[in-house]
Design a protein around this motif. Structure first.
Motif, short mmCIF file in Angstrom:
data_model
loop_
_atom_site.label_atom_id
_atom_site.label_comp_id
_atom_site.label_asym_id
_atom_site.label_seq_id
_atom_site.Cartn_x
_atom_site.Cartn_y
_atom_site.Cartn_z
N PHE A 1 -7.27 0.08 -1.37
CA PHE A 1 -7.78 1.10 -0.47
C PHE A 1 -9.30 1.06 -0.38
O PHE A 1 -9.99 0.94 -1.39
CB PHE A 1 -7.30 2.49 -0.93
N SER A 2 -9.80 1.17 0.85
CA SER A 2 -11.24 1.16 1.11
C SER A 2 -11.87 2.47 0.63
O SER A 2 -11.18 3.43 0.28
CB SER A 2 -11.48 1.00 2.62
N ALA A 3 -13.20 2.50 0.68
CA ALA A 3 -13.90 3.72 0.30
C ALA A 3 -13.51 4.88 1.22
O ALA A 3 -13.33 6.01 0.76
CB ALA A 3 -15.41 3.49 0.35
N ALA A 4 -13.37 4.60 2.51
CA ALA A 4 -12.95 5.65 3.45
C ALA A 4 -11.53 6.12 3.15
O ALA A 4 -11.25 7.32 3.18
CB ALA A 4 -13.05 5.14 4.89
N ASP A 5 -10.63 5.18 2.85
CA ASP A 5 -9.26 5.54 2.48
C ASP A 5 -9.27 6.45 1.26
O ASP A 5 -8.59 7.48 1.22
CB ASP A 5 -8.43 4.30 2.13
N ARG A 6 -10.05 6.07 0.26
CA ARG A 6 -10.10 6.83 -1.00
C ARG A 6 -10.67 8.24 -0.77
O ARG A 6 -10.16 9.22 -1.32
CB ARG A 6 -10.94 6.08 -2.04
N ALA A 7 -11.71 8.31 0.04
CA ALA A 7 -12.30 9.61 0.34
C ALA A 7 -11.29 10.51 1.05
O ALA A 7 -11.13 11.69 0.71
CB ALA A 7 -13.55 9.43 1.20
N ALA A 8 -10.59 9.95 2.02
CA ALA A 8 -9.60 10.72 2.77
C ALA A 8 -8.42 11.11 1.90
O ALA A 8 -7.94 12.25 1.97
CB ALA A 8 -9.14 9.91 3.99
N LEU A 9 -7.93 10.20 1.08
CA LEU A 9 -6.78 10.50 0.21
C LEU A 9 -7.15 11.56 -0.83
O LEU A 9 -6.34 12.46 -1.11
CB LEU A 9 -6.28 9.23 -0.47
N GLY A 10 -8.35 11.48 -1.38
CA GLY A 10 -8.78 12.49 -2.34
C GLY A 10 -8.86 13.88 -1.71
O GLY A 10 -8.41 14.87 -2.29
N LEU A 11 -9.40 13.95 -0.50
CA LEU A 11 -9.48 15.22 0.20
C LEU A 11 -8.08 15.72 0.56
O LEU A 11 -7.79 16.91 0.41
CB LEU A 11 -10.34 15.09 1.46
N ALA A 12 -7.21 14.82 0.98
CA ALA A 12 -5.83 15.20 1.31
C ALA A 12 -5.13 15.82 0.11
O ALA A 12 -4.43 16.84 0.25
CB ALA A 12 -5.04 13.97 1.80
N GLU A 13 -5.30 15.24 -1.05
CA GLU A 13 -4.68 15.79 -2.25
C GLU A 13 -5.25 17.17 -2.59
O GLU A 13 -4.51 18.08 -2.94
CB GLU A 13 -4.85 14.82 -3.43
N ALA A 14 -6.57 17.32 -2.46
CA ALA A 14 -7.19 18.61 -2.75
C ALA A 14 -6.69 19.69 -1.80
O ALA A 14 -6.41 20.82 -2.23
CB ALA A 14 -8.71 18.48 -2.68
N ILE A 15 -6.57 19.36 -0.54
CA ILE A 15 -6.09 20.34 0.45
C ILE A 15 -4.62 20.69 0.17
O ILE A 15 -4.25 21.86 0.20
CB ILE A 15 -6.26 19.80 1.88
N THR A 16 -3.82 19.70 -0.10
CA THR A 16 -2.39 19.93 -0.33
C THR A 16 -2.17 20.72 -1.61
O THR A 16 -1.27 21.55 -1.68
CB THR A 16 -1.64 18.58 -0.37
N ARG B 1 0.83 -1.21 0.00
CA ARG B 1 0.00 0.00 0.00
C ARG B 1 0.86 1.25 0.00
O ARG B 1 0.54 2.22 -0.68
CB ARG B 1 -0.95 0.00 1.20
N VAL B 2 1.95 1.22 0.74
CA VAL B 2 2.87 2.37 0.75
C VAL B 2 3.49 2.54 -0.64
O VAL B 2 3.59 3.65 -1.16
CB VAL B 2 3.94 2.22 1.84
N ALA B 3 3.88 1.43 -1.25
CA ALA B 3 4.55 1.48 -2.55
C ALA B 3 3.66 2.06 -3.65
O ALA B 3 4.14 2.78 -4.53
CB ALA B 3 5.02 0.08 -2.95
N VAL B 4 2.37 1.77 -3.61
CA VAL B 4 1.47 2.22 -4.68
C VAL B 4 0.71 3.50 -4.30
O VAL B 4 -0.14 3.95 -5.08
CB VAL B 4 0.48 1.11 -5.11
N LEU B 5 1.02 4.09 -3.18
CA LEU B 5 0.27 5.24 -2.70
C LEU B 5 0.15 6.37 -3.72
O LEU B 5 -0.94 6.94 -3.87
CB LEU B 5 0.85 5.75 -1.38
N PRO B 6 1.19 6.70 -4.49
CA PRO B 6 1.02 7.77 -5.48
C PRO B 6 -0.02 7.42 -6.56
O PRO B 6 -0.57 8.32 -7.20
CB PRO B 6 2.41 7.92 -6.10
N ALA B 7 -0.30 6.15 -6.74
CA ALA B 7 -1.27 5.70 -7.74
C ALA B 7 -2.46 5.01 -7.06
O ALA B 7 -3.03 4.06 -7.61
CB ALA B 7 -0.58 4.75 -8.72
N TRP B 8 -2.87 5.50 -5.91
CA TRP B 8 -3.91 4.84 -5.13
C TRP B 8 -5.21 4.65 -5.90
O TRP B 8 -5.92 3.67 -5.69
CB TRP B 8 -4.16 5.59 -3.81
N ARG B 9 -5.52 5.54 -6.82
CA ARG B 9 -6.76 5.42 -7.59
C ARG B 9 -6.74 4.21 -8.51
O ARG B 9 -7.80 3.74 -8.93
CB ARG B 9 -6.98 6.68 -8.42
N GLU B 10 -5.57 3.72 -8.84
CA GLU B 10 -5.40 2.63 -9.81
C GLU B 10 -5.35 1.25 -9.16
O GLU B 10 -5.10 0.27 -9.85
CB GLU B 10 -4.11 2.85 -10.61
#
Length: 151
Positions: A87-102, A74-83
């Motif tokens: 990752f769970s739905a909660a993970d995806r929601a949080a990662l998407g928001l994290a990217e938008a904020i950053t 999971r750490v290795a593919v984190l930059p491509a998490w959408r692919e």
């Protein structure tokens, strides 16, 4: 990498750095209280640091995540998490928001980014993710500006 000497912001003004550490601990406590997995908290820190290019924080939080039991894949593919299917739905929601904020300079946090997160996460979780990412962005800026070394 440059070897230009920089002021270490944390050492030069330790009370400000300690306040940031306290804020980080509070954000983490709130995230766990809101029901976010501590491993997700580390992934949010890693993803934020990847976007910002902060080697110091990447090394630190990758090590922390692995010590806490995060799957190295999971750490290795984190930059491509959408692919991936890691990752769970909660993970995806949080990662998407994290990217938008950053990436706030790329169009602020768009309503669609926020709505995608709010459709899966509770209000408490949205706030917790936002604080984790906000604090991590601050740490990235301290480490990068001070040129914390990674040798």
């Amino acid at each position: 990498m440059t070897t230009t000497q920089r002021v270490d912001m944390g050492k030069q003004q330790p009370n400000a750095y300690k306040a940031l550490l306290t804020l980080s601990a509070e954000a983490e406590n709130n995230a766990v209280s809101a029901g976010l997995d501590p491993l997700l908290v580390e992934l949010l820190r890693i993803r934020t640091s990847q976007i910002n290019g902060c080697a110091f924080c990447l090394r630190l939080h990758t090590r922390d995540a692995l010590k806490k039991g995060e799957n190295p894949d999971r750490v290795a593919v984190l930059p491509a998490w959408r692919e991936t299917g890691y990752f769970s739905a909660a993970d995806r929601a949080a990662l998407g928001l994290a990217e938008a904020i950053t990436l706030v300079a790329d169009g602020h946090v768009r309503d669609t980014d926020y709505a995608d997160a709010a459709a899966v996460l509770t209000d408490d979780q949205v706030a917790a993710v936002s604080w984790i990412v906000t604090v991590m962005n601050a740490f990235n800026r301290v480490a990068i500006t001070s040129r914390y070394t990674v040798a």
